[in-house]
Scaffold this motif. Structure first.
Motif, PDB file in Angstrom:
ATOM      1  N   GLU A   3     -28.875  16.787 -18.533  1.00 25.87           N
ATOM      2  CA  GLU A   3     -27.676  17.428 -17.986  1.00 25.87           C
ATOM      3  C   GLU A   3     -26.436  17.002 -18.758  1.00 25.87           C
ATOM      4  O   GLU A   3     -26.280  15.839 -19.118  1.00 25.87           O
ATOM      5  N   VAL A   4     -25.544  17.970 -18.991  1.00 24.43           N
ATOM      6  CA  VAL A   4     -24.312  17.692 -19.728  1.00 24.43           C
ATOM      7  C   VAL A   4     -23.104  18.132 -18.907  1.00 24.43           C
ATOM      8  O   VAL A   4     -23.227  18.908 -17.953  1.00 24.43           O
ATOM      9  N   GLU A   5     -21.951  17.632 -19.320  1.00 29.04           N
ATOM     10  CA  GLU A   5     -20.686  18.033 -18.704  1.00 29.04           C
ATOM     11  C   GLU A   5     -19.632  18.147 -19.795  1.00 29.04           C
ATOM     12  O   GLU A   5     -19.754  17.549 -20.866  1.00 29.04           O
ATOM     13  N   LEU A   6     -18.608  18.923 -19.521  1.00 26.03           N
ATOM     14  CA  LEU A   6     -17.498  19.092 -20.446  1.00 26.03           C
ATOM     15  C   LEU A   6     -16.607  17.850 -20.398  1.00 26.03           C
ATOM     16  O   LEU A   6     -16.209  17.407 -19.321  1.00 26.03           O
TER      17      LEU A   6
ATOM     18  N   TYR B 170     -24.332  11.674 -16.372  1.00 24.72           N
ATOM     19  CA  TYR B 170     -24.716  12.756 -17.279  1.00 24.72           C
ATOM     20  C   TYR B 170     -25.463  12.178 -18.475  1.00 24.72           C
ATOM     21  O   TYR B 170     -25.278  11.026 -18.845  1.00 24.72           O
ATOM     22  N   ASP B 171     -26.275  13.020 -19.105  1.00 20.33           N
ATOM     23  CA  ASP B 171     -27.018  12.585 -20.286  1.00 20.33           C
ATOM     24  C   ASP B 171     -26.213  12.744 -21.566  1.00 20.33           C
ATOM     25  O   ASP B 171     -26.499  12.079 -22.559  1.00 20.33           O
ATOM     26  N   ASN B 172     -25.215  13.611 -21.529  1.00 14.21           N
ATOM     27  CA  ASN B 172     -24.400  13.860 -22.711  1.00 14.21           C
ATOM     28  C   ASN B 172     -23.147  14.594 -22.288  1.00 14.21           C
ATOM     29  O   ASN B 172     -23.035  15.026 -21.131  1.00 14.21           O
ATOM     30  N   CYS B 173     -22.215  14.740 -23.224  1.00 14.93           N
ATOM     31  CA  CYS B 173     -20.993  15.499 -22.953  1.00 14.93           C
ATOM     32  C   CYS B 173     -20.742  16.508 -24.056  1.00 14.93           C
ATOM     33  O   CYS B 173     -21.031  16.258 -25.234  1.00 14.93           O
ATOM     34  N   LEU B 174     -20.191  17.646 -23.679  1.00 18.79           N
ATOM     35  CA  LEU B 174     -19.732  18.655 -24.613  1.00 18.79           C
ATOM     36  C   LEU B 174     -18.289  18.327 -24.987  1.00 18.79           C
ATOM     37  O   LEU B 174     -17.448  18.117 -24.109  1.00 18.79           O
TER      38      LEU B 174
ATOM     39  N   GLN C 197     -33.430  13.437 -33.508  1.00 20.55           N
ATOM     40  CA  GLN C 197     -34.147  14.184 -32.470  1.00 20.55           C
ATOM     41  C   GLN C 197     -34.610  15.559 -32.934  1.00 20.55           C
ATOM     42  O   GLN C 197     -35.516  16.133 -32.344  1.00 20.55           O
ATOM     43  N   GLY C 198     -33.974  16.097 -33.948  1.00 21.19           N
ATOM     44  CA  GLY C 198     -34.293  17.457 -34.375  1.00 21.19           C
ATOM     45  C   GLY C 198     -33.588  18.449 -33.476  1.00 21.19           C
ATOM     46  O   GLY C 198     -32.430  18.793 -33.695  1.00 21.19           O
ATOM     47  N   ILE C 199     -34.286  18.921 -32.442  1.00 23.24           N
ATOM     48  CA  ILE C 199     -33.716  19.838 -31.450  1.00 23.24           C
ATOM     49  C   ILE C 199     -33.920  19.233 -30.072  1.00 23.24           C
ATOM     50  O   ILE C 199     -35.037  18.876 -29.705  1.00 23.24           O
ATOM     51  N   ARG C 200     -32.849  19.152 -29.304  1.00 16.18           N
ATOM     52  CA  ARG C 200     -32.911  18.578 -27.959  1.00 16.18           C
ATOM     53  C   ARG C 200     -32.368  19.608 -26.961  1.00 16.18           C
ATOM     54  O   ARG C 200     -31.166  19.878 -26.916  1.00 16.18           O
ATOM     55  N   PRO C 201     -33.247  20.252 -26.163  1.00 15.34           N
ATOM     56  CA  PRO C 201     -32.753  21.236 -25.197  1.00 15.34           C
ATOM     57  C   PRO C 201     -31.879  20.606 -24.112  1.00 15.34           C
ATOM     58  O   PRO C 201     -32.125  19.487 -23.672  1.00 15.34           O
ATOM     59  N   ILE C 202     -30.862  21.350 -23.731  1.00 18.73           N
ATOM     60  CA  ILE C 202     -30.058  21.016 -22.556  1.00 18.73           C
ATOM     61  C   ILE C 202     -30.610  21.845 -21.405  1.00 18.73           C
ATOM     62  O   ILE C 202     -30.809  23.056 -21.554  1.00 18.73           O
TER      63      ILE C 202
ATOM     64  N   LYS D 264     -25.684  25.733 -13.672  1.00 16.34           N
ATOM     65  CA  LYS D 264     -26.518  26.581 -14.526  1.00 16.34           C
ATOM     66  C   LYS D 264     -27.723  25.807 -15.054  1.00 16.34           C
ATOM     67  O   LYS D 264     -27.596  24.692 -15.564  1.00 16.34           O
ATOM     68  N   MET D 265     -28.911  26.414 -14.930  1.00 14.98           N
ATOM     69  CA  MET D 265     -30.142  25.847 -15.470  1.00 14.98           C
ATOM     70  C   MET D 265     -30.575  26.688 -16.676  1.00 14.98           C
ATOM     71  O   MET D 265     -30.438  27.916 -16.665  1.00 14.98           O
TER      72      MET D 265
END
Length: 281
Positions: free
Chosen positions: A131-134, A168-172, A249-254, A260-261
């Motif tokens: 999951e990410v957040e702005l 969160y796992d990451n941020c935008l 990682q190459g490609i890591r899906p969010i 939104k899923m």
């Protein structure tokens, strides 16, 4: 063991002084690469990005800094750490040598190479929740320096602390025009039906190697349209997929942004092609 200017030292050895310009001013560049069985994934691309970045920062490129020399130093470090048959994460950092304040008295450089093991020899799709957040507190600048992989990453550090504090796992990350630029640790791609978008370098995103390779892959595919265009935060919740790219990682899906899923169908399809490209070199 770490490699400092071609000599190997234990990780406990003090090899930097208080005058190190990477420490004092962030006057340094780095490349993070994946190495498997003596093959450095996309090494030429990483090398030429490093050389171009050194020129932009007015660093003096040593005569011995050839493609072959740095590759040999990386592989030597991997071997000395007993990782020659294991997938390995390698970080090569180049920094301007000590001297001066903001204005350096010399432009000569040193390098250090660090290595550690990875779990898989190739890129894998991660299926667990992500999951990410702005992140809106600070902004990425829209300039060429933002395209470089420098050690000036305080924005990424603060955003990482924010993500950790809020679960969160990451941020935008966004730029001053409030356009989504990248994530803390890589580039961003957005999929809506048959259109795949990624922010342009002019928006301030990192000139990522996997970003470059994936753009090449997507442009060669039938049925998809690749756009290097600005991404508005409003587009995020209309997309079918979001995914991150970086050299480890190459490609890591969010999988989640707010309510939104997202799916990972396109990311899975592209990952196999990226692995094939990595094996070819």
């Amino acid at each position: 063991m770490v490699n400092f200017n071609g000599k190997l030292f234990s990780e406990q050895t003090d090899i930097f002084s208080y005058g190190n310009r990477g420490l004092k001013y962030g006057d340094a560049l780095f490349e993070t690469v994946r190495c498997v069985n003596g093959t450095i994934f996309f090494w030429e691309d990483h090398y030429f990005r490093l050389m171009a970045s050194m020129r932009i920062l007015r660093m003096e490129i040593p005569m011995e800094f050839t493609l072959e020399f740095l590759e040999e130093e990386i592989l030597k470090t991997v071997t000395e750490n007993g990782l020659e048959t294991k997938p390995t994460r390698v970080r090569l950092t180049v920094f301007r040598n000590e001297g001066g304040l903001y204005w350096p008295t010399i432009n000569e450089v040193s390098f250090v190479i660090e290595v550690n093991s990875l779990e898989s020899p190739f890129y894998l799709i991660q299926e667990e929740s992500y999951e990410v957040e702005l992140f809106k507190d600070y902004f990425v600048n829209k300039d060429m320096l933002s395209n470089l992989k420098t050690t000036n990453k305080i924005l990424n550090v603060v955003a990482s602390v924010y993500a950790k504090e809020n679960g969160y796992d990451n941020c935008l990350l966004i730029n001053n025009d409030k356009q989504v630029v990248e994530v803390i640790n890589g580039n961003l791609f957005l999929v809506t039906e048959n259109i795949i978008k990624t922010p342009p370098l002019s928006d301030g995103c990192l000139n990522g190697i996997i970003r470059q390779k994936l753009i090449e892959v997507i442009k060669s595919l039938e049925g998809y349209q690749l756009l290097e265009e600005s991404i508005s935060p409003f587009e995020l919740q209309k997309a079918d997929e979001l995914f991150i790219t970086n050299s480890i990682q190459g490609i890591r899906p969010i999988y989640k942004y707010r309510k939104k899923m997202y799916t990972n169908t396109v990311a899975k399809s592209l990952l196999g092609k990226l692995n094939a490209k990595a094996r070819i070199g």
